[in-house]
Design an enzyme around this catalytic site. Sequence first.
Site, PDB file in Angstrom:
ATOM      1  N   PRO A  48       0.820  -1.225   0.000  1.00  0.00           N
ATOM      2  CG  PRO A  48      -0.089  -1.099   2.130  1.00  0.00           C
ATOM      3  CD  PRO A  48       0.570  -2.057   1.181  1.00  0.00           C
ATOM      4  CG  HIS A  49       2.760   2.657  -3.222  1.00  0.00           C
ATOM      5  ND1 HIS A  49       2.448   1.385  -3.653  1.00  0.00           N
ATOM      6  CD2 HIS A  49       2.978   3.389  -4.348  1.00  0.00           C
ATOM      7  CE1 HIS A  49       2.480   1.345  -4.972  1.00  0.00           C
ATOM      8  NE2 HIS A  49       2.788   2.551  -5.436  1.00  0.00           N
ATOM      9  CB  SER A  50      -0.422   7.505  -1.776  1.00  0.00           C
ATOM     10  OG  SER A  50      -0.060   7.580  -0.409  1.00  0.00           O
TER      11      SER A  50
END
Length: 310
Positions: free
Chosen positions: A137-139
């Site tokens: 999970p990353h942005s």
Amino acid sequence: MTARPWHGGELRWNAETEDWTVLAPSRGSRPHSAAGAACPFCPGPAEDTPPETWRLPGGDVGWRVRAVPNRYALSDRHEIVIESPRHDWDLATGTDGEVADVLGAWQHRHRALRPATAQVVVFRNHGLAAGISLAHPHSQIAGLPVLSAETRRELETARVHHRDRGRLLAGEQLEAALSDGKRIVFADDHVVAYTPFAPIAAYEVRILPHRAGPDFAAAGAEEIRATARCLRTILAALRAELGDPAYNVVVRTAPTGYETAPFLAWSLQLVPRLETPAGLELATGVPVTTVSPEHAAARLRTLVGMADVG
Ligand SMILES: [Zn+2]
């Protein structure tokens, strides 16, 4: 023909659309995670990132959220926000506090990357159809040296609307959604989520505080907590409705130099990727969607437990 070298690639000006194209050959070599492959974002021996630029300390491994330069960067100001040490964490299933920590990281890195940019964009891709390349999970946060045509047009529209009518365009859109009621997805004392009257995609949702300022990075902790709770709730409802669809979340916020502009209000834009743009969209730029925003809102409202209207 206007072009300027930019970060190992090139920015080219499209005279027909009056917009830029980014040529970024290095991004073609970025890794795509395979099942069983070691994850470069997971803490442990296989962890492999450039030196971090920021961390929210705490937790079992010393950090809860961290930012690192993007190895396959679009610009010299392009960072990844690793949202959790846990590979299987997700915005839809995390706690409200964890999601608020992620939004807080976006604010922090937005401020840090702002100098010498024309605009800083914050975006989260989820699922293959939304452009994800690594599952952890990353942005992402990227500073751009130019304003896009869309940003320029939206700035001018908001400025002229405010000048001529003395009111915020974003505020009027929100009021219209509130008075209609049929497009409200979620509302509490702090924030409202609604489906736009003319959405660009099925189940598009806008989330914003009742009194959003121009600059997302300057939003107060209470607004951020409420926005985080709302975002998580809606993502969980989308999962229940559509089964973990691909989506993009972007932060709509003031470009550099417009942080105190009285005619702007920040918001989060959530766009599920359920439909593939085709010929009409290509020919005209006009989105086509098969789901009305009133129907989408009614479905999501039921799932988030809001009373129905109308
Ligand atoms: Zn991982």
